[in-house]
Design a protein around this motif. Structure first.
Motif, short mmCIF file in Angstrom:
data_model
loop_
_atom_site.label_atom_id
_atom_site.label_comp_id
_atom_site.label_asym_id
_atom_site.label_seq_id
_atom_site.Cartn_x
_atom_site.Cartn_y
_atom_site.Cartn_z
N ASP A 93 0.84 -1.19 0.00
CA ASP A 93 0.00 0.00 0.00
C ASP A 93 0.88 1.25 0.00
OD1 ASP A 93 -2.28 1.58 0.19
OD2 ASP A 93 -2.57 1.22 2.34
N PHE A 94 0.25 2.41 -0.08
CA PHE A 94 0.96 3.68 -0.09
C PHE A 94 0.44 4.59 1.02
CE2 PHE A 94 1.33 2.04 -4.32
CZ PHE A 94 2.57 2.46 -4.79
N ALA A 95 1.34 5.32 1.64
CA ALA A 95 0.98 6.36 2.61
C ALA A 95 1.38 7.70 2.01
CB ALA A 95 1.69 6.12 3.94
N ILE A 96 0.45 8.31 1.28
CA ILE A 96 0.74 9.53 0.52
C ILE A 96 0.16 10.73 1.26
CG2 ILE A 96 0.39 10.73 -1.67
CD1 ILE A 96 0.26 7.97 -3.00
N PRO A 97 1.01 11.65 1.69
CA PRO A 97 0.51 12.78 2.48
C PRO A 97 -0.27 13.78 1.64
CG PRO A 97 2.87 13.00 2.09
CD PRO A 97 2.47 11.66 1.55
N ARG A 98 -1.28 14.36 2.25
CA ARG A 98 -1.96 15.51 1.69
C ARG A 98 -1.13 16.74 2.01
NH1 ARG A 98 -5.68 15.10 -1.75
NH2 ARG A 98 -7.14 16.58 -0.82
N PRO A 99 -1.37 17.87 1.33
CA PRO A 99 -0.60 19.07 1.64
C PRO A 99 -0.64 19.41 3.13
CG PRO A 99 -1.86 19.38 -0.38
CD PRO A 99 -2.28 18.06 0.19
N GLY A 100 0.55 19.60 3.70
CA GLY A 100 0.64 19.95 5.10
C GLY A 100 0.81 18.77 6.04
N ALA A 125 6.18 4.67 1.87
CA ALA A 125 5.98 6.04 2.33
C ALA A 125 5.97 6.96 1.12
CB ALA A 125 7.07 6.42 3.32
N SER A 126 5.84 8.26 1.36
CA SER A 126 5.85 9.22 0.25
C SER A 126 6.32 10.58 0.75
CB SER A 126 4.45 9.35 -0.35
OG SER A 126 4.43 10.29 -1.42
N VAL A 127 7.04 11.28 -0.11
CA VAL A 127 7.49 12.64 0.17
C VAL A 127 7.06 13.54 -0.97
CG1 VAL A 127 9.51 14.17 0.42
CG2 VAL A 127 9.45 11.96 1.62
N VAL A 128 6.45 14.68 -0.63
CA VAL A 128 6.01 15.65 -1.62
C VAL A 128 6.95 16.85 -1.66
CG1 VAL A 128 4.11 17.18 -2.30
CG2 VAL A 128 3.61 14.90 -1.38
N GLU A 129 7.36 17.32 -0.49
CA GLU A 129 8.28 18.46 -0.45
C GLU A 129 9.28 18.27 0.68
OE1 GLU A 129 6.01 21.96 0.15
OE2 GLU A 129 5.01 21.23 1.95
N GLU A 144 11.83 1.93 11.18
CA GLU A 144 10.56 1.23 11.38
C GLU A 144 10.26 0.24 10.26
OE1 GLU A 144 7.87 4.50 11.59
OE2 GLU A 144 8.45 5.08 13.63
N GLY A 145 11.17 0.12 9.31
CA GLY A 145 11.00 -0.85 8.24
C GLY A 145 10.27 -0.32 7.02
N LEU A 146 10.22 0.99 6.84
CA LEU A 146 9.67 1.59 5.62
C LEU A 146 10.83 2.21 4.85
CD1 LEU A 146 7.07 1.38 7.43
CD2 LEU A 146 6.18 3.28 6.08
N ARG A 147 11.23 1.54 3.77
CA ARG A 147 12.44 1.93 3.05
C ARG A 147 12.17 2.35 1.61
NH1 ARG A 147 16.57 0.29 6.42
NH2 ARG A 147 15.90 -1.21 7.99
N THR A 148 10.95 2.22 1.15
CA THR A 148 10.60 2.65 -0.20
C THR A 148 9.72 3.88 -0.10
OG1 THR A 148 8.80 1.02 -0.15
CG2 THR A 148 10.83 0.41 -1.31
N VAL A 149 10.03 4.89 -0.90
CA VAL A 149 9.36 6.19 -0.81
C VAL A 149 8.85 6.60 -2.17
CG1 VAL A 149 9.65 8.63 -0.23
CG2 VAL A 149 10.75 6.87 1.19
N LYS A 150 7.55 6.75 -2.28
CA LYS A 150 6.91 7.13 -3.55
C LYS A 150 7.07 8.63 -3.77
CE LYS A 150 3.94 6.55 -7.08
NZ LYS A 150 2.55 6.09 -6.82
N MET A 151 7.40 8.98 -5.03
CA MET A 151 7.48 10.39 -5.42
C MET A 151 6.89 10.55 -6.81
SD MET A 151 11.23 11.43 -3.92
CE MET A 151 10.87 13.18 -3.99
#
Length: 457
Positions: A93-100, A125-129, A144-151
């Motif tokens: 799954d993905f944990a994609i943050p909303r703005p802020g 995980a995910s990073v936007v900015e 914590e074992g989250l090593r892949t980051v969606k961009m």
């Protein structure tokens, strides 16, 4: 030998090996692969005439995903029910943050939902900015074992990250045994094309495929590859829909870049002719479906080995959500439901036809997704010690895909009426039979979050 259950009489396919052996299960794990009939247990699954494979690992699922004004309709229980019904026993799954929102906070919330599932799940995980806290958040996530980051390189004002953020995240993740997961479409090219289409009155769902050109994907892949090469860090490209994009990654890999290509089932099996049909809105996804010739060429890359994994890019919207703003694809939700149909349509299109072996099918749908998400060999394997997540396929089973016959939390499937041959008739999760006779017979929530080990090459 202690045996809680034996899967007997089938042809086992795992990790580049196949043969007529029985699978012995004890304490939720594969205890041994043994000579047929040499071990008995009180519980047995008769796999005679069937193919026995590791449960699928879907590297690309969006569960309860919010984009713009729309949220997809399934939760972990609904998504994983559909997954196991289709032979998939692990979702990512993905944990994609909303703005802020902070990436680590969103990841914690999404990770907490795993126990609701019928099967296990991992998480991107995910990073936007980038800000002053991002580096520490990435280190915390890795611990914590989250090593892949969606961009994303597209969706301005929503999830789009700039080049500097890409560079900083890649540079930070490398020493942590992590990897960027990149959605690549050059946003400036898309916005220009969309503006031209809107001025011409061609911005509805029926013209979606004209608004996001292949060039946008190819150019963005080249740009992100250049960053990865300069830093010496790995990168994984999701839902590649053009042969050129896959070729760029394959060339970079031959030159030493740790780059990987994912394709998704709908880009391999559907083409842009559907946008001329009665329900074009149901097929709006990004990247869009491509011309038939492009789809055929993409398939040759799967056959040749240039594509590493096959995911679903599951987004469970329904027709009502899709038609709310179908006059403007810039505003409507994009994505297709597919976690349940990923394996059956790819098996039918490529294995049944002789284009792929069962060994290669297992590699791209289970083993490689597990490796590239740091959960192998616990998942994606039937070697002793692996979790007893097992799918027993009847290669002769003929079915017509219909919405009514599926479990996804939507009122349509993009494969409505498609005839396929080959279906997972029995599925085990942790040694428990959850699907039998192609019916979900055990809906116990057994889901666990899977932490990722450091990714090493």
């Amino acid at each position: 030998m202690r045996a809680d259950l034996v899967v007997r009489g089938g042809t086992v396919v795992t990790d580049g090996w196949s043969g007529p052996v029985d699978v012995v299960v004890a304490d939720g794990r594969v205890a041994a692969l043994v000579e047929p009939g040499s071990v008995r247990a009180a519980d047995e699954v008769d796999a005679s005439g069937r193919v026995v494979v590791p449960g699928g690992v879907d590297p690309h699922c969006h569960v309860g995903f919010t984009s713009g004004d729309f949220t997809s309709l399934d939760d972990h229980r609904q998504c994983t029910t559909a997954a196991v019904a289709g032979g998939t026993t692990t979702i990512v799954d993905f944990a994609i943050p909303r703005p802020g929102q902070a990436p680590a906070d969103v990841a914690a919330l999404q990770r907490a939902k795993a126990p609701e599932g019928l099967c296990d799940s991992a998480l991107h995980a995910s990073v936007v900015e980038w800000d002053g806290t991002t580096a520490e958040q990435l280190r915390q996530l890795a611990d914590e074992g989250l090593r892949t980051v969606k961009m994303f390189t597209t969706y301005r004002g929503e999830t789009m990250a700039d080049e500097d953020t890409f560079l900083r995240v890649m540079k930070t993740l490398g020493p942590l045994g992590g990897m960027v997961i990149a959605h690549c479409e050059a946003n400036h090219l898309i916005e220009e094309q969309q503006a031209e289409q809107a001025a011409a009155g061609r911005i509805s769902a029926a013209h979606h495929h004209e608004t996001r050109p292949e060039l946008a994907e190819d150019a963005s892949v080249a740009q992100v590859l250049a960053i990865a090469e300069s830093l010496g860090t790995p990168v994984y490209f999701v839902h590649q829909s053009t042969p050129t994009a896959v070729d760029l990654v394959a060339t970079a890999r031959r030159q030493g870049v740790r780059a990987h290509s994912e394709a998704v089932a709908h880009h391999l099996t559907l083409d842009d002719g559907v946008y001329g049909g009665a329900h074009p809105e149901r097929f709006v996804c990004c990247p869009p479906l491509r011309p038939a010739a492009t789809v055929r060429e993409l398939g040759t890359r799967l056959v040749s080995g240039a594509i590493d994994t096959v995911g679903s890019d599951h987004c469970c919207y329904d027709t009502a959500q899709k038609t709310t703003i179908d006059s403007d694809v810039r505003l409507m939700p994009n994505g297709l439901p597919g976690v349940e149909t990923r394996l059956v349509v790819v098996q039918d299109a490529f294995v049944r036809t002789g284009l792929l072996s069962w060994e290669r099918f297992v590699e791209v749908t289970a083993a490689a997704p597990a490796r590239l998400n740091g959960i192998y060999p616990r998942k994606g394997s039937l070697l002793p010690g692996s979790d007893a997540d097992i799918a027993v396929w009847d290669p002769a089973a003929a079915r017509t895909i219909t919405t009514a016959g599926l479990h996804m939390a939507t009122d349509y499937t993009p494969y409505e009426g498609r005839e396929v041959r080959g279906w997972p008739t029995t599925v085990l999760v942790g040694g428990h039979v959850v699907v039998d006779g192609s019916q979900v017979v055990d809906d116990t929530a057994r889901g666990r979050h899977l932490p990722a080990a450091p990714l090493r090459w």
